[in-house]
Motif scaffolding. Structure first.
Motif, short mmCIF file in Angstrom:
data_model
loop_
_atom_site.label_atom_id
_atom_site.label_comp_id
_atom_site.label_asym_id
_atom_site.label_seq_id
_atom_site.Cartn_x
_atom_site.Cartn_y
_atom_site.Cartn_z
N SER A 7 8.83 2.64 4.83
CA SER A 7 8.36 1.78 5.91
C SER A 7 8.01 0.40 5.38
CB SER A 7 7.12 2.40 6.58
OG SER A 7 7.43 3.66 7.12
N ARG A 9 5.55 -2.67 5.95
CA ARG A 9 4.28 -2.98 6.62
C ARG A 9 4.19 -4.47 6.89
NH1 ARG A 9 -1.82 -0.93 4.97
NH2 ARG A 9 -2.89 -1.88 6.75
N ASP A 12 -0.73 -4.87 10.34
CA ASP A 12 -1.26 -3.50 10.39
C ASP A 12 -0.24 -2.50 10.91
OD1 ASP A 12 -3.76 -4.33 9.46
OD2 ASP A 12 -4.44 -4.85 11.49
N PHE A 13 1.01 -2.92 11.04
CA PHE A 13 2.02 -2.06 11.66
C PHE A 13 3.12 -1.73 10.66
CE2 PHE A 13 5.16 -0.58 14.66
CZ PHE A 13 4.40 -0.05 15.70
N TYR A 14 3.52 -0.45 10.64
CA TYR A 14 4.61 0.01 9.77
C TYR A 14 5.92 0.04 10.56
CZ TYR A 14 1.08 1.62 6.41
OH TYR A 14 0.05 1.69 5.51
N ASN A 373 5.03 4.52 13.11
CA ASN A 373 3.88 3.84 12.56
C ASN A 373 2.73 4.81 12.31
OD1 ASN A 373 2.03 1.41 12.11
ND2 ASN A 373 1.05 2.36 13.88
N ALA A 376 3.45 7.01 9.35
CA ALA A 376 3.30 6.25 8.09
C ALA A 376 1.83 6.07 7.75
CB ALA A 376 3.99 4.90 8.23
N GLU A 377 0.99 5.86 8.77
CA GLU A 377 -0.45 5.73 8.52
C GLU A 377 -1.04 7.02 7.96
OE1 GLU A 377 -2.01 4.49 12.27
OE2 GLU A 377 -1.67 2.36 11.87
N ALA A 380 0.16 7.39 4.43
CA ALA A 380 -0.50 6.43 3.55
C ALA A 380 -1.91 6.88 3.18
CB ALA A 380 -0.56 5.06 4.22
#
Length: 389
Positions: A7, A9, A12-14, A373, A376-377, A380
């Protein structure tokens, strides 16, 4: 290929680079081909302007990207709560479009509402709402869906109401797409195979009866079987589309050099844009578009699988529903253009001309980006957990 799986980034968005690239290519190629197939139509306006349709399509894309930005910033838990309300709103819109004076009639069908000078095809909005609703339903009623026939039939009652309203427009194609979304998501959610096959058989019988007992639908099917039997009337659209494919050969006649779009091929910039691509860009263009859609659907299902592994069932079924929608509608549109399916008024996602269709498709893709997104968060925050997509 690994760099495409990572992803990107931004703030704040993936973002998913592969998904972003494929959608960008489809939008750009679609816009170029809409311009190529519609420049001459601007000369028929009261105030001739060859850029009428290209400029409007550019506005549609701009509005679609803005709405998509708004959609992508809404958390998935919020979409899950809104699902039932959105679907009821969709049914309300389907009723409104049938009210004389409010719905806009085009080619004998009342499918559009005018909002701020932009025609919105209500069925496209309902498809978007249907994905959200059915994803929420299978998430909330997992046990009921897997253990009882009623769990499978219950959501289809609302979908039957939507299909009945669509058939009154009439819009048989959109009703089939909505049912495919619902049935596909429920199957992937674990519906019993025997019950699923039985219900699918009943729907197939019902669909066949709708074709047999309505003469204009039956005429479409019979003309599709042998379009050259009546090439100037019932088989006209398909014959002209097939001529487009024949003229294109391998490399095409060249961008802007096609002649079928010049009042031979009806709806060249909307439902039959794929035929214009075949004529002007040839087999290479056709295979390229099919490849782009294949990658889009494959990536959508990858994201869905990753969401399921991460424990995000609602997000997973949103992605599955979107993948079924994109894939089935693109397949039907291409199949109609190539003569392997009867003529239906379904646009080519992210490519065909149309305000409502383009804006809703941009919102649908944005929702898929939101799913990616949130996965991905999660990945992460737990580097060794989940799946890297």
């Amino acid at each position: 290929m690994n760099q495409w799986r990572k992803s990107i980034r931004i703030g704040d968005f993936y973002f998913d680079p592969l998904l972003l690239s494929v959608c960008t290519f489809l939008l750009i190629i679609g816009y170029i081909m809409v311009a190529s197939s519609s420049l001459h139509l601007g000369l028929r306006m009261e105030t001739p302007n060859i850029w009428h349709y290209p400029l409007r399509q550019l506005a549609h894309i701009g509005l679609g990207l803005f709405l998509g930005f708004c959609v992508a910033n809404v958390p998935m838990r919020r979409w899950e709560k809104l699902g039932p309300v959105l679907f009821i709103t969709g049914l309300f819109l389907l009723v409104i479009v049938l009210i004389p004076g409010l719905g806009i009639r085009v080619n004998g069908s009342v499918r559009w509402l005018s909002l701020g000078g932009i025609r919105i095809q209500v069925s496209e909005v309902v498809k978007f709402f249907a994905v959200i609703y059915i994803a929420g339903y299978v998430t909330r009623h997992k046990d009921s869906l897997q253990q009882s026939a009623f769990g499978l039939v219950k959501p289809l009652m609302l979908f039957a109401v939507a299909c009945a309203l669509l058939l009154l427009e009439p819009d048989f194609g959109s009703s089939v797409v909505i049912l495919m979304i619902a049935m596909g998501v429920m199957f992937l959610a674990g519906a019993r195979l025997s019950q699923f096959i039985l219900l699918l058989g009943l729907l197939a019988v019902a669909g066949s009866m709708l074709v047999i007992f309505w003469s204009y639908r039956l005429k479409r099917v019979t003309s599709f079987i042998d379009p050259f039997k009546d090439p100037l009337d019932t088989g006209f659209q398909l014959v002209q589309a097939l001529i487009s494919f024949g003229r294109g050969e391998v490399t095409g006649v060249g961008l802007g050099s096609g002649i079928q779009k010049l009042f031979y091929l009806p709806e060249a910039h909307t439902d039959f844009l794929f035929s214009v691509i075949a004529e002007e860009l040839g087999l290479i263009g056709v295979v390229s578009i099919i490849a782009l859609f294949s990658i889009l659907i494959w990536r959508t299902f990858q994201i869905a699988e990753a969401a399921e592994i991460a424990g995000q069932r609602f997000s997973a079924f949103i992605a599955y529903g979107l993948g079924i929608w994109f894939g089935f509608q693109a397949f039907v549109n291409m199949g109609v253009n190539m003569g392997i399916l009867p003529t239906k008024g379904l646009t080519l996602p992210l490519m065909s001309y149309g305000g409502g269709s383009m804006m809703v498709m941009c919102c649908a893709v944005a929702l898929l980006f939101r799913v990616k997104n949130e996965i991905a968060e999660i990945n992460a925050s737990t580097p060794k957990g989940g799946r890297n997509v």
